[in-house]
Design a protein around this motif. Structure first.
Motif, short mmCIF file in Angstrom:
data_model
loop_
_atom_site.label_atom_id
_atom_site.label_comp_id
_atom_site.label_asym_id
_atom_site.label_seq_id
_atom_site.Cartn_x
_atom_site.Cartn_y
_atom_site.Cartn_z
N LYS A 1 0.80 -1.22 0.00
CA LYS A 1 0.00 0.00 0.00
C LYS A 1 0.83 1.27 0.00
O LYS A 1 0.30 2.37 0.18
N ASN A 2 2.14 1.15 -0.23
CA ASN A 2 3.01 2.32 -0.22
C ASN A 2 3.12 2.88 -1.63
O ASN A 2 3.86 2.36 -2.47
N ALA A 3 2.40 3.95 -1.90
CA ALA A 3 2.37 4.55 -3.24
C ALA A 3 3.74 5.06 -3.65
O ALA A 3 4.12 4.97 -4.83
N LYS A 4 4.49 5.61 -2.71
CA LYS A 4 5.81 6.16 -3.02
C LYS A 4 6.74 5.08 -3.53
O LYS A 4 7.52 5.31 -4.47
N ALA A 5 6.69 3.89 -2.94
CA ALA A 5 7.54 2.79 -3.39
C ALA A 5 7.22 2.40 -4.83
O ALA A 5 8.13 2.16 -5.64
N HIS A 6 5.94 2.36 -5.16
CA HIS A 6 5.53 2.03 -6.53
C HIS A 6 5.98 3.13 -7.50
O HIS A 6 6.41 2.83 -8.63
N LEU A 7 5.88 4.38 -7.08
CA LEU A 7 6.30 5.50 -7.92
C LEU A 7 7.80 5.40 -8.25
O LEU A 7 8.19 5.48 -9.42
N ALA B 1 7.16 -0.20 -15.90
CA ALA B 1 7.08 1.17 -15.37
C ALA B 1 5.63 1.64 -15.35
O ALA B 1 5.16 2.21 -14.35
N ARG B 2 4.92 1.37 -16.43
CA ARG B 2 3.51 1.78 -16.52
C ARG B 2 2.69 1.09 -15.43
O ARG B 2 1.87 1.75 -14.75
N ASN B 3 2.91 -0.17 -15.22
CA ASN B 3 2.18 -0.90 -14.18
C ASN B 3 2.46 -0.33 -12.79
O ASN B 3 1.56 -0.23 -11.95
N ALA B 4 3.70 0.03 -12.56
CA ALA B 4 4.08 0.59 -11.26
C ALA B 4 3.42 1.94 -11.03
O ALA B 4 2.92 2.23 -9.93
N TYR B 5 3.41 2.79 -12.07
CA TYR B 5 2.77 4.10 -11.95
C TYR B 5 1.26 3.96 -11.72
O TYR B 5 0.66 4.68 -10.91
N GLU B 6 0.65 3.04 -12.45
CA GLU B 6 -0.79 2.81 -12.31
C GLU B 6 -1.12 2.33 -10.90
O GLU B 6 -2.15 2.72 -10.32
N GLU B 7 -0.25 1.47 -10.34
CA GLU B 7 -0.48 0.97 -8.98
C GLU B 7 -0.33 2.11 -7.97
O GLU B 7 -1.10 2.19 -7.01
N ALA B 8 0.64 2.99 -8.20
CA ALA B 8 0.83 4.14 -7.30
C ALA B 8 -0.42 5.02 -7.30
O ALA B 8 -0.87 5.47 -6.24
N GLU C 1 3.09 13.00 -9.85
CA GLU C 1 4.25 12.62 -10.66
C GLU C 1 3.99 11.32 -11.41
O GLU C 1 4.41 11.18 -12.57
N ALA C 2 3.27 10.39 -10.79
CA ALA C 2 2.95 9.13 -11.47
C ALA C 2 2.03 9.40 -12.65
O ALA C 2 2.20 8.84 -13.73
N SER C 3 1.06 10.29 -12.44
CA SER C 3 0.13 10.65 -13.51
C SER C 3 0.87 11.33 -14.66
O SER C 3 0.63 11.04 -15.84
N ALA C 4 1.80 12.22 -14.31
CA ALA C 4 2.57 12.93 -15.35
C ALA C 4 3.44 11.96 -16.15
O ALA C 4 3.54 12.07 -17.38
#
Length: 216
Positions: A171-177, A192-199, A208-211
Motif C-alpha cells: 500500500k506504499n504509493a511512493k515505493a511504486h512510484l 514502469a507503466r504498471n508501477a505508476y498505475e499501482e501508485a 508525478e505518477a500521472s505525469a
C-alpha cells in the motif's frame, strides 16, 4: 585409557564445583545480574535513540545549513551510543542512516541501512518497517546513481529493494512510484507503466505518477 580417566576426573570435578556453586545460588545470582545489566543497557540505548530522534526532527525543521548539519551530526552520535549498547536493535541503525543522509553522506547512510536490514538486526523490525527501510535504501541508491551520472548497478539494486518493499507493504504509493522511475531508467516501459498505475490506484494524488504515464 589414562587420558580417558583424566578427562573423566576433570568432568567429575567440574560437576562437583558447579553443584557447590549452584547450592550457594552463585549461578542464579550471576544470571540475575547479567539480566539486570542487559535491562539497564536497553533502557540507556532507548534514551539515546529518543534523544537522537528528537535532534533529527529538529534538524529537519531548521533552515540554516550549518544548524542542520550540527543537529544531524549530534543525532548520528546519539544513534552510535544506542548501537554500542544494543547493536541488535535495527532502529538506531536506521536513525543513523537518516542523520547521515541529511548531512549528504549517502554511501555511509546505505551502509547503516545494510546493517539494519542484516540477519542480525532485521528481526527487530515489523514487516512494514522493513519495507520502509528497503524503500529508503532504494531512494539513496537512486540518488547515488543520479549523482554519478548513471550507475546502472545502483538502479538494479534499487529495483531489487523496491520489489521486496512493495511485497512487504503493497500500500506504499511512493515505493511504486520510485519503482516505476527505476523501470523507466532501464527501458522497461510496461513494468514502469504498471508501477505508476499501482501508485495512482493507491493514492490518486501522486501527480508525478500521472505525469509520467501521460508522457509514455
Amino acid at each position: 585409557m589414562m587420558i580417558f580417566d583424566i578427562i573423566l576426573q576433570a568432568v567429575v570435578i567440574l560437576v562437583s564445583v558447579f553443584m557447590f556453586l549452584w547450592m550457594q545460588n552463585i549461578p542464579q545470582d550471576l544470571f540475575q545480574k547479567f539480566c539486570e545489566r542487559r535491562a539497564r543497557s536497553g533502557i540507556q540505548a532507548k534514551r539515546h535513540f529518543v534523544l537522537g530522534a528528537q535532534l533529527l526532527d529538529k534538524a529537519r525543521s531548521e533552515k540554516d545549513s550549518s544548524s542542520i548539519s550540527s543537529l544531524a551530526n549530534s543525532a548520528a552520535e546519539e544513534a552510535d551510543k544506542a548501537i554500542a549498547l544494543d547493536p541488535r536493535d535495527a532502529a538506531p541503525h536506521i536513525l543513523k542512516a537518516l542523520a547521515l543522509d541529511l548531512q549528504g553522506f549517502r554511501s555511509s547512510a546505505i551502509d547503516a541501512l545494510d546493517v539494519a536490514l542484516s540477519s542480525m538486526t532485521k528481526k527487530s523490525l515489523s514487516t512494514e518497517e522493513r519495507g520502509d527501510a528497503l524503500l529508503k535504501r532504494a531512494e539513496l541508491r537512486v540518488g547515488l546513481s543520479q549523482a554519478s551520472g548513471g550507475g546502472g548497478g545502483n538502479i538494479d539494486s534499487a529495483i531489487s529493494d523496491l520489489v521486496e518493499s512493495v511485497k512487504l507493504n503493497s500500500k506504499n504509493a511512493k515505493a511504486h512510484l520510485i519503482l516505476g522511475q527505476c523501470y523507466e531508467k532501464k527501458d522497461l516501459v510496461d513494468k514502469a507503466r504498471n508501477a505508476y498505475e499501482e501508485a495512482l490506484r493507491i493514492d490518486p494524488r501522486v501527480k508525478e505518477a500521472s505525469a509520467r504515464l501521460n508522457s509514455m
